[in-house]
Scaffold this motif. Structure first.
Motif, short mmCIF file in Angstrom:
data_model
loop_
_atom_site.label_atom_id
_atom_site.label_comp_id
_atom_site.label_asym_id
_atom_site.label_seq_id
_atom_site.Cartn_x
_atom_site.Cartn_y
_atom_site.Cartn_z
N ASN A 133 0.81 -1.22 0.00
CA ASN A 133 0.00 0.00 0.00
C ASN A 133 0.85 1.27 0.00
OD1 ASN A 133 -2.37 -1.60 0.27
ND2 ASN A 133 -2.00 -1.76 2.48
N GLY A 213 -4.90 3.86 9.48
CA GLY A 213 -6.35 3.81 9.66
C GLY A 213 -6.84 2.88 10.73
N THR A 214 -5.94 2.21 11.43
CA THR A 214 -6.38 1.23 12.42
C THR A 214 -6.44 1.80 13.83
OG1 THR A 214 -4.10 0.42 12.70
CG2 THR A 214 -5.49 -0.73 11.10
N LEU A 349 -12.55 6.65 15.93
CA LEU A 349 -12.92 6.14 14.60
C LEU A 349 -13.45 7.27 13.72
CD1 LEU A 349 -14.66 2.80 15.65
CD2 LEU A 349 -12.42 3.06 14.56
N GLU A 350 -14.22 8.18 14.31
CA GLU A 350 -14.72 9.34 13.55
C GLU A 350 -13.56 10.22 13.10
OE1 GLU A 350 -17.04 12.33 11.77
OE2 GLU A 350 -17.39 10.21 12.20
N ARG A 353 -11.93 8.63 10.13
CA ARG A 353 -12.74 8.80 8.92
C ARG A 353 -12.64 10.22 8.37
NH1 ARG A 353 -16.26 5.01 11.79
NH2 ARG A 353 -17.22 6.76 12.91
N ARG A 354 -12.56 11.21 9.25
CA ARG A 354 -12.48 12.61 8.80
C ARG A 354 -11.19 12.91 8.05
NH1 ARG A 354 -15.07 16.65 13.40
NH2 ARG A 354 -17.06 15.54 13.63
N GLY A 356 -10.11 10.95 5.93
CA GLY A 356 -10.30 10.34 4.62
C GLY A 356 -9.85 8.90 4.55
N LEU A 357 -9.67 8.27 5.72
CA LEU A 357 -9.22 6.89 5.77
C LEU A 357 -10.38 5.96 6.10
CD1 LEU A 357 -5.99 7.45 7.90
CD2 LEU A 357 -6.14 7.24 5.41
N SER A 358 -10.20 4.71 5.75
CA SER A 358 -11.15 3.69 6.13
C SER A 358 -10.79 3.21 7.53
CB SER A 358 -11.09 2.53 5.13
OG SER A 358 -11.97 1.49 5.52
N ALA A 359 -11.63 3.53 8.50
CA ALA A 359 -11.32 3.20 9.89
C ALA A 359 -11.53 1.72 10.15
CB ALA A 359 -12.18 4.03 10.83
N GLU A 360 -10.58 1.09 10.82
CA GLU A 360 -10.65 -0.34 11.09
C GLU A 360 -10.30 -0.61 12.55
OE1 GLU A 360 -8.45 -4.53 9.80
OE2 GLU A 360 -8.02 -2.68 8.71
#
Length: 420
Positions: A133, A213-214, A349-350, A353-354, A356-360
């Protein structure tokens, strides 16, 4: 955070060149005085930013405050935490960080060992799937003979940069923020001398995770087991039928452990393990140290019972010998606490996401300072710092992941202020 000139990488490259390796055999606090070399620099840099209360205490902990700049009176105090020490597993002295700019996706050869006429250290993409990635990004590594120190100096640098951003952008509203930099996390003592009352935070986040993003809200539960074996010692020239060598008893115990299960090298996901970490002694007495890991306390006790039974079975062949089996609690699964405070996870997590990542959400096959802090009254999940291949000479982190972590820290502060 458009047009912001990040300072995280500049700080990181400076921090990793300071040897802060901790020592599991030391009884001192911190376990090595050299950890304070970085801590003193952090205090100096915080003072230069205008953080007037930044301080280093006698135990090696750095405390500092970013005052609230919001009119809201009910915003919880948030703490961001990272540890300054590096793993005892690989030397952290003389780190020479390298930046592989605009990485092209091929294996990364670390040059220093080849320059010395030894086989090269190579970070192979096949062995590091998260690298796939990172094509086009700037990858930071060590030179091949040391670890890098991204665990956890990446997190330290990211917190420092986020503090710098918030202090230079007063339009970004946030509540009171506490910063905490700890020693000795790598030897399981990172929160041993934390003054929770002095810290004065309601919720916390360690910045000590891996992939972009984790967020990790579940850890192993952990115990340490020390087995002290008392053999029967006598002169080896007259030992027939008398000598019971404690070292051989220890070796038999280790040999009795399964080769295809119950070890770090044979387990994954939610599987726990029994892991010998140290053997010391002579024919008279030997000490074997283990770490026991599982995601549940029941799993821990099951593995400890198994190990105890193996020991008893081995001792049956040595009727004159005996052993002491001591269990010490290290930390517990933070999820037990975090489930009672869902906002601390949801707000992070919010924030992810803000950016621009996929939260995991992930579980971590390990522990962080957040594990203990959660049970000390500071619910504290773990946000990614971008560090990979920890405790090894192949450790790496990307510039872009570090900058994303800075963005997330800033957004976490904003989300708590907005939702207060």
């Amino acid at each position: 955070m458009e047009n912001y000139q990040y300072t995280a990488v500049e700080r990181f490259l400076r921090y990793v060149q300071i040897d802060t390796q901790s020592d599991p055999q030391s009884k001192a606090n911190p376990s090595t005085e050299k950890q304070k070399d970085l801590s003193r620099l952090l205090v100096q840099e915080l003072h230069e930013m205008g953080v007037t209360d930044a301080e280093l205490d006698e135990w090696g902990y750095v405390y500092a405050t970013l005052p609230a700049n919001t009119d809201k009176a009910n915003v919880p105090t948030i703490c961001f935490c990272s540890h300054v020490d590096t793993s005892p597993d690989v030397t952290g002295a003389g780190v020479k960080p390298l930046i592989h700019k605009n990485w092209d996706g091929t294996d990364i050869e670390l040059p220093e060992r080849r320059a010395a006429g030894e086989p090269a250290q190579v970070i192979r993409v096949a062995d590091h799937p998260d690298l796939k990635n990172q094509v086009g990004n700037d990858i930071i590594t060590a030179s091949g003979t040391t670890l890098l120190g991204a665990d956890n100096k990446a997190g330290v640098a990211e917190i420092m940069d986020a503090a710098h951003y918030l202090l230079t952008h007063p339009d970004v509203k946030h509540g009171r923020i506490r910063l905490l930099f700890t020693p000795d996390e790598e030897v399981g003592r990172g929160t041993e001398k934390v003054d929770i009352q002095k810290l004065g935070a309601d919720f916390g986040y360690t910045i000590d995770g891996e992939a972009l993003g984790t967020l990790e809200d579940e850890t192993f539960s952990a115990d340490a087991v020390t087995i002290t074996i008392q053999g029967v010692s006598t002169h080896p020239g007259f030992a027939k039928g008398k000598l019971e060598n404690a070292l051989k008893i220890a070796a038999d115990l280790l040999a009795s452990l399964p080769k295809d299960a119950l070890s770090p090298e044979t387990t994954e996901d939610k599987e726990g393990f029994v892991h010998p970490t140290r053997l010391e002694g002579n024919q008279d007495q030997a000490v074997v140290e283990f770490i026991i890991r599982d995601f549940t306390e029941a799993g821990l006790h099951e593995k400890e019972t198994y190990l105890h039974n193996q020991l008893n079975d081995v001792l049956m062949a040595y009727p004159g010998s005996s052993a002491k089996f001591m269990v010490k609690q290290q930390y517990r699964n933070m999820k037990d606490v975090l489930d009672q405070h869902p906002a601390v996870v949801e707000n992070a997590l919010e924030a992810i996401r803000r950016v621009g990542l996929s939260a995991e959400r992930r579980s971590i096959r390990g522990g962080t300072d957040g594990s203990r802090l959660s049970f000390m009254g500071l619910p504290c999940p773990n946000i990614f710092a971008g560090e990979h291949a920890f405790h090894s000479r192949q450790e790496w982190v990307s510039v872009q992941d570090m900058q994303a972590a800075v963005d997330v820290i800033v957004h976490v502060a904003q989300v708590w202020e907005e939702r207060a």
